[in-house]
Every structure is written in structure tokens, then in C-alpha cells.
Enzyme design. Sequence first.
Site, mmCIF file in Angstrom:
data_model
loop_
_atom_site.group_PDB
_atom_site.id
_atom_site.type_symbol
_atom_site.label_atom_id
_atom_site.label_comp_id
_atom_site.label_asym_id
_atom_site.label_seq_id
_atom_site.Cartn_x
_atom_site.Cartn_y
_atom_site.Cartn_z
ATOM 1 N N CYS A 63 -24.984 -5.861 13.284
ATOM 2 C CA CYS A 63 -23.960 -5.514 14.261
ATOM 3 C C CYS A 63 -23.706 -6.672 15.232
ATOM 4 O O CYS A 63 -23.135 -7.679 14.840
ATOM 5 C CB CYS A 63 -24.324 -4.223 14.980
ATOM 6 S SG CYS A 63 -22.921 -3.459 15.829
ATOM 7 N N HIS A 76 -25.507 -0.382 10.560
ATOM 8 C CA HIS A 76 -26.867 -0.308 11.131
ATOM 9 C C HIS A 76 -27.872 0.247 10.126
ATOM 10 O O HIS A 76 -28.247 1.429 10.188
ATOM 11 C CB HIS A 76 -26.864 0.562 12.390
ATOM 12 C CG HIS A 76 -26.341 -0.129 13.595
ATOM 13 N ND1 HIS A 76 -27.104 -0.967 14.376
ATOM 14 C CD2 HIS A 76 -25.108 -0.119 14.151
ATOM 15 C CE1 HIS A 76 -26.368 -1.438 15.374
ATOM 16 N NE2 HIS A 76 -25.157 -0.943 15.253
ATOM 17 N N GLU A 121 -30.950 -0.195 10.044
ATOM 18 C CA GLU A 121 -32.284 -0.004 10.637
ATOM 19 C C GLU A 121 -32.463 1.343 11.325
ATOM 20 O O GLU A 121 -33.589 1.701 11.732
ATOM 21 C CB GLU A 121 -32.553 -1.128 11.649
ATOM 22 C CG GLU A 121 -31.976 -0.928 13.050
ATOM 23 C CD GLU A 121 -30.483 -1.170 13.190
ATOM 24 O OE1 GLU A 121 -30.008 -1.253 14.338
ATOM 25 O OE2 GLU A 121 -29.769 -1.262 12.175
#
Length: 209
Positions: A71, A157, A159
Amino acid sequence: MLVEHGYTVRNIEVPEADLAAETSAILEAELLVVLGGEMGVYEKEAYPFISQELSVLQQRLDAAAPVFGVCLGAQLMAEALGSPAFKGPKRDIGYRDIRVTEAGQDSPVRHVAGVPMLEWHGDHFELPSGAERLATSDAYPNEAWRLGDRALAVQFHPEVTAEMNEAWIRHNEAGLRGADELREQAARHNAAMQDASRAMFGEWLGGLS
């Protein structure tokens, strides 16, 4: 996953960290992972550490030292390579379909094809010169890109766990539209997203050794 692949993990939090003092450690690290944030790359006056981050990122990228960006991290990597980041036309928050490009089919990013991935941003960037676009989406064109085999960046994202997703919703709920819908999306898609993310990141890490 980093520990599983033999890395010792050290977190450097900005803006609290003295990036000037950390530059040598960042440049000498086997791998640098640049995560997200609520600020924009273009907000350099409000966030002076952004210019420091760009400087150290440029040095790592010029040296072809491994970097993975998420990001804001992807946006910082792009600008460090000379492609400006900018405020996008709209916020994109939610689990979205990612379309893998032909180049992406021959990359670790292929693992996210057909799996809704979490988007949480309102900024974007131009694709850096020499970079390969690996994935795109309806809202933003540069969802994933790489420069050689040692720099990989994603706008989404990978993660974010289900617990992190809930923490982000709670932190932003006052100004967030559709919080309940986002929770429902997470319940449907986060487990598959985590599997795809592990496959993507694990394959990329394996290619660095």
C-alpha cells in the site's frame, strides 16, 4: 512467515524512529518490508520522515537489495523510482477482485487470482519505468508490480489477518461507511486471502535465497 524463512525481524516505527540513524541498518538488512500508513507520499511537509524514507528506499532499490512494499510502501517505492504518487479519485476499502496480468501469471502474484484481497487506500501512483505490472483492478490500475526479482510491491493488504481487519474497522468506524458490510466480507474472504497471501509471499521469499 519471515521467521519461518529464517529471518530475524526488527520493526522500525515512523515517525518515532530516527531514520537518519537507522539508514545503515536499513541498507544492510537482508530484506526490507515497507508497510502502510494513513498519510500520503505527497504530504512531505506534514510528515518530514517521508523524504527520509524515499532517500533510503532509492538507495536500496538502486542496489537491487530486496524490498517488499504494501500500500503506502508500494507508493513510496514507486516515487523513489521516479514515478509520482498522488491522491486517487476515490477511496477503495473492502475485499476486491484482483486481475493478474500476463506477466503476473509468471510471478508469485498469480496466487491471488480469483481471491478477493483487502483494499484500504485512496492514493495511487504511476508505474515506474522498467517495472512490470503484475495485477490490476476495477478501481486502480497498478495493484501489483515488480522491478526484477528483488522488488515486489502490492497496493492491496495481504498482511491483514481477521483480527487486524477488526482492529482497523474499530479504529476508523466513526468515518467509515459500511463497517458491517466490511465485517461480513472479512468473514467470507479473509481466510482464503491469508492462504493466497502466504503462497504469494512465501514463493517470493523462496526466490531470494
